[in-house]
Scaffold this motif. Structure first.
Motif, PDB file in Angstrom:
ATOM      1  N   ALA A 235       1.366  -1.262  -0.135  1.00  0.00           N
ATOM      2  CA  ALA A 235      -0.170  -0.191   0.107  1.00  0.00           C
ATOM      3  C   ALA A 235       0.773   1.524  -0.357  1.00  0.00           C
ATOM      4  O   ALA A 235       0.334   2.013  -0.316  1.00  0.00           O
ATOM      5  CB  ALA A 235      -0.956  -0.048   1.022  1.00  0.00           C
TER       6      ALA A 235
ATOM      7  N   LEU B 138       2.989   1.652  -3.275  1.00  0.00           N
ATOM      8  CA  LEU B 138       1.877   1.925  -4.457  1.00  0.00           C
ATOM      9  C   LEU B 138       1.559   3.306  -4.251  1.00  0.00           C
ATOM     10  O   LEU B 138       0.676   4.238  -5.309  1.00  0.00           O
ATOM     11  CB  LEU B 138       0.780   1.397  -4.351  1.00  0.00           C
ATOM     12  CG  LEU B 138       1.118  -0.324  -4.826  1.00  0.00           C
ATOM     13  CD1 LEU B 138      -0.572  -1.384  -4.566  1.00  0.00           C
ATOM     14  CD2 LEU B 138       1.341  -0.075  -6.736  1.00  0.00           C
ATOM     15  N   VAL B 139       1.061   3.934  -2.695  1.00  0.00           N
ATOM     16  CA  VAL B 139       0.813   5.584  -3.008  1.00  0.00           C
ATOM     17  C   VAL B 139       2.029   6.227  -3.519  1.00  0.00           C
ATOM     18  O   VAL B 139       1.561   7.608  -3.654  1.00  0.00           O
ATOM     19  CB  VAL B 139       0.395   5.472  -1.395  1.00  0.00           C
ATOM     20  CG1 VAL B 139       0.663   7.080  -1.134  1.00  0.00           C
ATOM     21  CG2 VAL B 139      -1.376   4.568  -0.589  1.00  0.00           C
TER      22      VAL B 139
ATOM     23  N   ALA C 295      -0.803   2.232 -11.226  1.00  0.00           N
ATOM     24  CA  ALA C 295      -0.713   2.208  -9.555  1.00  0.00           C
ATOM     25  C   ALA C 295      -1.982   2.150  -9.508  1.00  0.00           C
ATOM     26  O   ALA C 295      -1.620   1.779  -7.950  1.00  0.00           O
ATOM     27  CB  ALA C 295       0.246   2.807  -9.713  1.00  0.00           C
TER      28      ALA C 295
ATOM     29  N   LEU D 166      -3.562  -0.297  -6.570  1.00  0.00           N
ATOM     30  CA  LEU D 166      -3.648   0.145  -5.412  1.00  0.00           C
ATOM     31  C   LEU D 166      -5.191  -0.274  -5.083  1.00  0.00           C
ATOM     32  O   LEU D 166      -5.763  -0.544  -3.305  1.00  0.00           O
ATOM     33  CB  LEU D 166      -3.626   2.045  -4.967  1.00  0.00           C
ATOM     34  CG  LEU D 166      -3.464   2.412  -4.064  1.00  0.00           C
ATOM     35  CD1 LEU D 166      -2.137   1.627  -2.474  1.00  0.00           C
ATOM     36  CD2 LEU D 166      -3.623   4.097  -3.396  1.00  0.00           C
ATOM     37  N   THR D 167      -6.250  -0.116  -5.264  1.00  0.00           N
ATOM     38  CA  THR D 167      -7.265   0.164  -5.287  1.00  0.00           C
ATOM     39  C   THR D 167      -7.713  -1.664  -5.334  1.00  0.00           C
ATOM     40  O   THR D 167      -8.826  -1.777  -4.610  1.00  0.00           O
ATOM     41  CB  THR D 167      -8.697  -0.008  -7.015  1.00  0.00           C
ATOM     42  OG1 THR D 167      -7.922   1.605  -7.132  1.00  0.00           O
ATOM     43  CG2 THR D 167     -10.029   0.404  -6.622  1.00  0.00           C
TER      44      THR D 167
ATOM     45  N   LEU E 183      -6.118  -4.000  -4.216  1.00  0.00           N
ATOM     46  CA  LEU E 183      -5.704  -4.126  -2.642  1.00  0.00           C
ATOM     47  C   LEU E 183      -7.164  -4.426  -1.979  1.00  0.00           C
ATOM     48  O   LEU E 183      -6.695  -5.126  -0.844  1.00  0.00           O
ATOM     49  CB  LEU E 183      -3.985  -3.309  -2.586  1.00  0.00           C
ATOM     50  CG  LEU E 183      -3.156  -4.120  -1.382  1.00  0.00           C
ATOM     51  CD1 LEU E 183      -2.717  -5.213  -1.804  1.00  0.00           C
ATOM     52  CD2 LEU E 183      -2.262  -3.013  -0.993  1.00  0.00           C
TER      53      LEU E 183
END
Lengths: 161, 182
Positions: free
Chosen positions: A56, A59-60, A107, A111-112, A114
């Motif tokens: 997380a 990816l952020v 990315a 992230l979504t 995840l």
């Protein structure tokens, strides 16, 4: 050549897509129970939590980097002079901007997914727990019902006597 | 994605299950799926075409080098569009599955509530069954059973109302009618 960072993000995305596909298909109850049992193991939970947090954060950072690059490229495209070199530079800047936009979607998608996977696992787990609870209540009911019937027959037998 | 209370999910699923909303949603979802599938297919095709063109270009030629940059630009654009369309495509199925699971969970919570309410009357009904054994031993049995029947009737009504017997005839009533007949 593609950078190893974005290749890594692409790999993570592919892995997440496979996991999401598995979770999206309504699997039989036995398979779901087995999956949830594995996910509830303490060693697995600690490893999973660390891995998810790491992913997380990474990816952020990737999303943030892409947004920054897009903004920088947009300002650069506006500032490019209208000479031959300027036009060539403009073309290169546009290429970089499209690349940054692609990376942003890559990315962001990862992230979504995840969070979607975490939520899907939570919901499947609660679904299984609720089903088991319902089974336990219904079995309890079926065990208490014959005893109540026995008591009523015993009462009528006494009255006859 | 947010852990909303079951009542909210129940009301959402109720709204979605109405025939008008359901048919409209099905049409919209089908339209979106077809549109996005075409979008994904188009992006993949354009990426493949541009990659073939890039592999053919001569790096020593100036014109080819300039066109290479514009082709790369187009490739990145097509890849961006592929991720965008693919993301939307995947999200449709994810949202559908999440709604299914949430509605299922809300239904299960309701069923558990009904079942747990049903267990209480069955344990409560065990008390009236012991009444005839103590009160109706020596006096006329038919009169006492009639009295007991009137005493038990309100409890039966309660069980019918709360537990919702499917056949409409609870076990206690069956037992007493047999006793009074004999």
């Amino acid at each position: 050549m593609a950078s190893p960072l974005w290749l890594g993000v692409y790999g993570v995305l592919c892995l997440e897509l496979i996991l999401t596909l598995i979770l999206l298909v309504p699997l039989p109850e036995r398979v779901e129970k087995g999956m949830v049992k594995i996910l509830q193991l303490p060693n697995f939970i600690s490893g999973w939590t660390f891995f998810v947090r790491f992913l997380a954060i990474a990816l952020v950072l990737a999303v943030y980097d892409s947004i920054r690059t897009i903004k920088y490229m947009e300002s650069k495209i506006l500032d490019d002079p209208e000479t031959l070199t300027g036009v060539m530079a403009n073309s290169l800047d546009r290429e970089r901007r499209f690349r940054a936009q692609r990376n942003l979607y890559l990315a962001g998608f990862a992230l979504t997914l995840l969070f979607v996977i975490i939520r899907l696992v939570q919901m499947i787990r609660s679904n299984i727990n609720l089903r088991e609870e319902l089974k336990a209540i219904s079995s309890q009911q079926s065990s208490t019902a014959p005893s109540a019937a026995n008591q009523t027959t015993a009462g009528t037998a006494r009255r006859r006597n | 994605m947010l852990p909303l209370p079951h009542t909210v999910w129940r009301s959402i699923s109720k709204v979605l299950r109405t025939s008008a909303v359901d048919s409209a949603l099905t049409f919209i979802v089908r339209f979106l799926v077809v549109g996005l599938a075409i979008g994904v297919f188009d992006s993949v095709q354009s990426i493949q075409g541009l990659q073939e063109q890039i592999s053919v270009t001569d790096p020593n030629d100036l014109y080819s080098a300039m066109s290479l940059s514009s082709r790369k630009q187009r490739i990145f654009r097509a890849e961006r569009n592929l991720y965008l369309a693919g993301f939307c495509f995947a999200l449709i199925f994810i949202i559908r599955r999440l709604f299914q699971l949430a509605a299922k969970n809300a239904d299960l919570v309701d069923e558990i509530k009904i079942a747990s309410q049903g267990t209480r009357p069955t344990t409560a009904n065990q008390q009236p069954s012991s009444v005839p054994a103590t009160s109706g031993t020596e006096s006329a049995p038919t009169n006492t059973t009639d009295q007991e029947l009137t005493e038990v009737t309100p409890i039966e009504n309660e069980t019918e109302a709360s537990s919702g017997h499917e056949d409409g005839v609870p076990r206690q009533r069956r037992g007493f009618t047999q006793g009074s007949d004999s």
